[in-house]
Write a protein that holds these residues in place. Sequence first.
Motif, PDB file in Angstrom:
ATOM      1  N   THR A 184      -8.380  -5.718  18.951  1.00  0.00           N
ATOM      2  CA  THR A 184      -7.625  -4.807  18.104  1.00  0.00           C
ATOM      3  C   THR A 184      -8.069  -3.371  18.356  1.00  0.00           C
ATOM      4  O   THR A 184      -9.213  -3.006  18.082  1.00  0.00           O
ATOM      5  CB  THR A 184      -7.819  -5.152  16.621  1.00  0.00           C
ATOM      6  N   VAL A 185      -7.145  -2.559  18.896  1.00  0.00           N
ATOM      7  CA  VAL A 185      -7.416  -1.142  19.142  1.00  0.00           C
ATOM      8  C   VAL A 185      -7.132  -0.367  17.854  1.00  0.00           C
ATOM      9  O   VAL A 185      -6.034  -0.460  17.296  1.00  0.00           O
ATOM     10  CB  VAL A 185      -6.555  -0.609  20.298  1.00  0.00           C
ATOM     11  N   THR A 186      -8.106   0.399  17.374  1.00  0.00           N
ATOM     12  CA  THR A 186      -7.963   1.066  16.074  1.00  0.00           C
ATOM     13  C   THR A 186      -8.250   2.555  16.103  1.00  0.00           C
ATOM     14  O   THR A 186      -7.914   3.247  15.153  1.00  0.00           O
ATOM     15  CB  THR A 186      -8.911   0.417  15.050  1.00  0.00           C
ATOM     16  N   GLN A 187      -8.884   3.082  17.197  1.00  0.00           N
ATOM     17  CA  GLN A 187      -9.301   4.472  17.157  1.00  0.00           C
ATOM     18  C   GLN A 187      -9.264   5.105  18.543  1.00  0.00           C
ATOM     19  O   GLN A 187      -9.258   4.416  19.560  1.00  0.00           O
ATOM     20  CB  GLN A 187     -10.713   4.575  16.564  1.00  0.00           C
ATOM     21  N   MET A 188      -9.223   6.458  18.548  1.00  0.00           N
ATOM     22  CA  MET A 188      -9.195   7.216  19.792  1.00  0.00           C
ATOM     23  C   MET A 188     -10.271   8.284  19.730  1.00  0.00           C
ATOM     24  O   MET A 188     -10.468   8.937  18.703  1.00  0.00           O
ATOM     25  CB  MET A 188      -7.833   7.873  20.025  1.00  0.00           C
TER      26      MET A 188
END
Length: 495
Positions: A27-31
């Motif tokens: 799960t990608v949640t931040q940059m």
Amino acid sequence: MSDFKAILTDLGQQLITTAYQAGEVVTVTQMAFGDANQQPVTVDPAMTALIHQTAILPLTRGPQTEDIIGGGIDILSSDYPDSWIYECGLFDDDGNLIIYASYPPALVPPDVDNVKKGVSIDIGLVMSSTDGITVYVDPEIEALTKAVADTLYFKLDQNFAELEDEDHGDEAKAEAREHLGCGTAAVHDVTESSEDTTTDRVLKVGDYNLGLKDITSQSFDFNVYEFISGQRMLVDLANCTNVPADLLASYAANSFPSFVIACTDNNAGYETQVVEIIVVPTWFDTPMLVMNRDNSGNWSSQRFYSTTHKPTAGDVAALPIAGGTMTGRITLSGNSALDFPETTYVNQAIGRTGTYATSTLDYRWELFAISVADQTIRSNIITVDITDISKGASTSGGGTNSTTQITLAAGLHVSYQVVPGDYGNFDSRYIADIQLGAVGQTTTWNQSGHWPNKAGYVLTSVSKDTEDYNIDVVYYAPLQKKTKTGSWVTVAGGV
């Protein structure tokens, strides 16, 4: 061809493959963004972190199509003024770098003149398969675009006209009325007269005395009157006929003819027969009645009790204060007690029995006497304490004998032999016999000190010759007690 691009890192590829094989997802949640020390960036799949990271932020938007993994953030001048952007990367919720990208050098504007400014950056990577990976954007911080807002909110200048388009229709209108609290009344006409009974009409003030400050008194024949559900009216019993006996008895007892009657139920087609009404007297000391008329025209009634019209003990199948016979058990809860007053003798007292618990005591039952004169405890007869009632083989508890203590205030007088069920306490607390153990000796004529100098030992004798004044030898032995198990134990202390 542009030198700026995004790649899937080796770590990202590994995590996605492992997650896919396990039936899970990354799960990608931040940059994160950084300035790469303001040097040109060469993307490398072996990278696990940015070259020189400035900050990492939650995603405010996700990818626009299903075959792209990406997202974007808004970098505000108020938070990161004068910051350069050379690189950025997408991270999963465990902080692993999944996608790394070089970025055309961009400078976050300075925070001046009270104008909200910033830089929005987005990166995305086309994937042959997005199985094993997903992008999550927290709805609490998701950036709201006009296109998205148009699908979520009504426009003020349209006055709900959006509900007329083909994507909504009658079903959407019905749901809107429900959420606005209109119910079904918003699509029905009101009654045309105070006696209008047309189906689906909405009652207005005045219909069946609804909402009126002053209600006109009515008189009728109780056996044939057509009661209507929801109807309320003031009734003058003095001019009514076939008044039910219970209602007539209330009228006769108070000599006041006015009652408010509200019809709560009737059977369609049997309005002149089966009916239920609530009769409310217009004076405070007469009980309300619920009256039912069956299909034979017979009336029955039930009373409402109140603080001004309380039921008798017989009404509720209770024992009167004067006394009676109880055939069931009495259960006391909480810190409750039963009192048994004795007023015949000179020293009047109250016998009391009760139970309670504390933070360290699971259960206590007491039997004691209380002075009638000053309510002080005069004689604490017996106390039973249990300290682990919650323990036991079942969820109901039970405790054990070792945790139950009975205290008798004035001693225990028993006319017969007492036979303990467990002699364990006798073994450790009572002595069966005593003796002196093996004798030891110490020569003392040529040394100083004190003897025997051993815990539990006692001096048994001394020896002295006639040559000088010194004692030549001291003799000593351990003082021992015998327990019920037959063991000899040397007593403690004495040094």
